[in-house]
Design an enzyme around this catalytic site. Structure first.
Site, PDB file in Angstrom:
ATOM      1  N   GLY A  79      86.320  17.860  76.356  1.00 38.09           N
ATOM      2  CA  GLY A  79      85.183  18.806  76.323  1.00 38.09           C
ATOM      3  C   GLY A  79      85.779  20.195  76.220  1.00 38.09           C
ATOM      4  O   GLY A  79      86.662  20.384  75.233  1.00 38.09           O
ATOM      5  N   VAL A  95      85.988  24.669  77.186  1.00 36.89           N
ATOM      6  CA  VAL A  95      85.989  25.482  78.509  1.00 36.89           C
ATOM      7  C   VAL A  95      85.982  26.921  77.835  1.00 36.89           C
ATOM      8  O   VAL A  95      86.356  27.498  76.892  1.00 36.89           O
ATOM      9  CB  VAL A  95      87.431  25.395  78.967  1.00 36.89           C
ATOM     10  N   ASP A 139      99.541  13.224  84.064  1.00 37.49           N
ATOM     11  CA  ASP A 139      99.325  13.854  82.808  1.00 37.49           C
ATOM     12  C   ASP A 139      99.905  15.375  82.942  1.00 37.49           C
ATOM     13  O   ASP A 139      99.423  16.241  82.359  1.00 37.49           O
ATOM     14  CB  ASP A 139      97.883  14.043  82.468  1.00 37.49           C
ATOM     15  N   LYS A 182      83.979  24.284  82.515  1.00 37.01           N
ATOM     16  CA  LYS A 182      84.194  23.081  81.611  1.00 37.01           C
ATOM     17  C   LYS A 182      83.073  22.412  81.351  1.00 37.01           C
ATOM     18  O   LYS A 182      82.574  21.816  82.526  1.00 37.01           O
ATOM     19  CB  LYS A 182      85.578  22.182  82.257  1.00 37.01           C
ATOM     20  N   LEU A 204      87.892  29.382  75.699  1.00 35.07           N
ATOM     21  CA  LEU A 204      89.374  29.206  76.071  1.00 35.07           C
ATOM     22  C   LEU A 204      89.868  27.972  75.397  1.00 35.07           C
ATOM     23  O   LEU A 204      91.184  28.230  75.072  1.00 35.07           O
ATOM     24  CB  LEU A 204      89.318  28.934  77.812  1.00 35.07           C
TER      25      LEU A 204
END
Length: 425
Positions: free
Chosen positions: A84, A86, A206, A104, A78
């Site tokens: 990181g 996903v 965010d 994730k 993805l």
């Protein structure tokens, strides 16, 4: 409202077939993308905090530990970033139904204490948040034993593709996917989610299109609480390194970076709503100075009243810095956005939320009651958290201490009815 979760797909959206009627969903289609999978070894022996078996799978040359009970053969990449990577896969619930999820894998979780604290916050909040428009954790695991504990995986329901991808597709193909009713419905859902988040005394910090997901029915989910924090911890200092710069409020850029409130999230909502309308980011600044200048060119320079507040809360020197910028009068929003033919209610909404003074900016309660959103508003279905979340993360801890705490988080993770069943011998 239905329940959905995680995103960041590289899928391309299709045009909705129709606009949403009041309190209904929009329609968006999505196409799959190929994952690069290599053959795997056999299941491991039981290991990790919860003593499960895992199978290692390579997806785009990244190793993922997939627990027993998950689908090993339909893995789809993805996206990835500094946090990181996903992937998407499925598992079967206890009732036999197949569930699509995003996994994730966090990168270098114990690189430093601050990084570990962010992970602790995210895992904790993903267990506390229970809302239709907010991501929640279905599973948290690690294949490591404590001595070599370095990999953390968070599993959430798959929430569809990111709003960023939808907007990018519009720009790249010169097509309009999001019509006026889509813009309104997405904005409503975002504010509905924020009502819950802010009532828990949490700031997301965010909000941006890349952290919002849409299903093929246009249901929205707020993602990624890695930078979120509660307002309970007076002993910690807030940072300006939150929110992708284009969605960052003026007070975060300059004069309230150590004590800003959840009004900063509301500024981000205004930026996102304007981008949904125009298809382009509203304030694409290359650095903080240019960002602030772009803001004042549209929203005007600080008033005398705001300058007095800035001086009171900071210093006369800070006031001088703000006044050193070229002075601008606030533009007429109706004229500025006229080529996109916005409704009068949307213009009024943007004028009241894109306000430099956070004390005069629309609050989440005022925003959700605004006439622009009346078509979708259901006051009896706009829940609050009911309590403040205290994450108890204000204490300074070493990386080793956070490591022990997160290990216990995984061991004691509270599974949901929708969580994957852990196979038992």
């Amino acid at each position: 409202m239905s329940t959905r979760r995680h995103t960041d797909s590289e899928e391309e959206p299709a045009t909705p077939t129709s606009a949403p009627p009041p309190n209904k969903r929009c329609n968006m289609e999505e196409n799959g993308s190929e994952a690069f999978i290599f053959d795997e070894p056999k299941l491991s022996e039981k290991c990790g905090p919860t003593m499960r078996r895992f199978r290692e799978k390579q997806v785009r040359n990244i190793s993922f530990a997939i627990p027993e009970g998950y689908n090993y053969d339909k893995l789809e990449y993805l996206g990835g970033g500094t946090y990181g990577n996903v992937i998407k896969t499925t598992f079967k619930r206890e009732n036999g139904k197949e569930q699509t999820v995003a996994i994730k894998k966090l990168r270098e979780p114990f690189h430093d204490p601050q990084q570990a604290r962010k992970i602790y916050r995210e895992i904790e909040l993903l267990q506390l948040m229970r809302h239709d428009n907010i991501i929640c954790a279905l599973d948290v695991y690690s294949p490591n034993n404590f001595e070599n504990f370095k990999d953390i995986y968070i599993v959430t329901e798959y929430a569809g593709q990111s709003l960023f991808r939808v907007l990018k597709h519009q720009r790249d193909r010169s097509v309009q996917i999001l019509k006026a009713d889509h813009v309104k419905f997405i904005t409503y859902q975002l504010i509905r989610a924020l009502k819950y988040i802010h009532s828990a005394n949490v700031i997301h910090r965010d909000l941006k299109p890349g952290n919002l997901a849409l299903t093929d029915d246009c249901d929205l989910t707020v993602l990624d609480f890695g930078l979120a924090r509660t307002l309970e911890n007076a002993d910690t200092t807030l940072t300006t390194y939150v929110q992708t710069r284009w969605y960052r409020s003026p007070e975060v850029i300059y004069w309230k970076f150590g004590s800003y409130s959840n009004s900063a999230d509301m500024w981000s909502v205004g930026c996102i709503a304007a981008e949904l309308l125009t298809g382009e980011p509203l304030f694409p600044g290359d650095d903080a100075n240019l960002q602030y200048q772009r803001i004042t060119q549209l929203c005007g320079s600080p008033s005398e009243d705001l300058l007095n507040k800035i001086e009171r809360d900071n210093s006369a020197a800070m006031r001088q810095v703000i006044q050193s910028y070229k002075q601008h009068k606030r533009q007429d929003f109706k004229e500025y956005f006229k080529e996109h033919r916005p409704s009068e209610d949307l213009i009024d909404f943007l004028e009241k939320i894109l306000v430099l003074d956070p004390e005069r900016r629309l609050s989440v309660e005022e925003a959700i009651a605004h006439p622009y959103l009346a078509e979708f508003s259901l006051p009896d279905d706009e829940p609050s958290a009911g309590r403040h979340f205290d994450l108890n993360d204000g204490i300074m801890r070493t990386g080793s201490e956070w490591k022990k705490i997160i290990w216990e988080q995984i061991k004691n993770f509270q599974r949901l009815e929708t969580s994957p069943k852990v196979p038992q011998d």
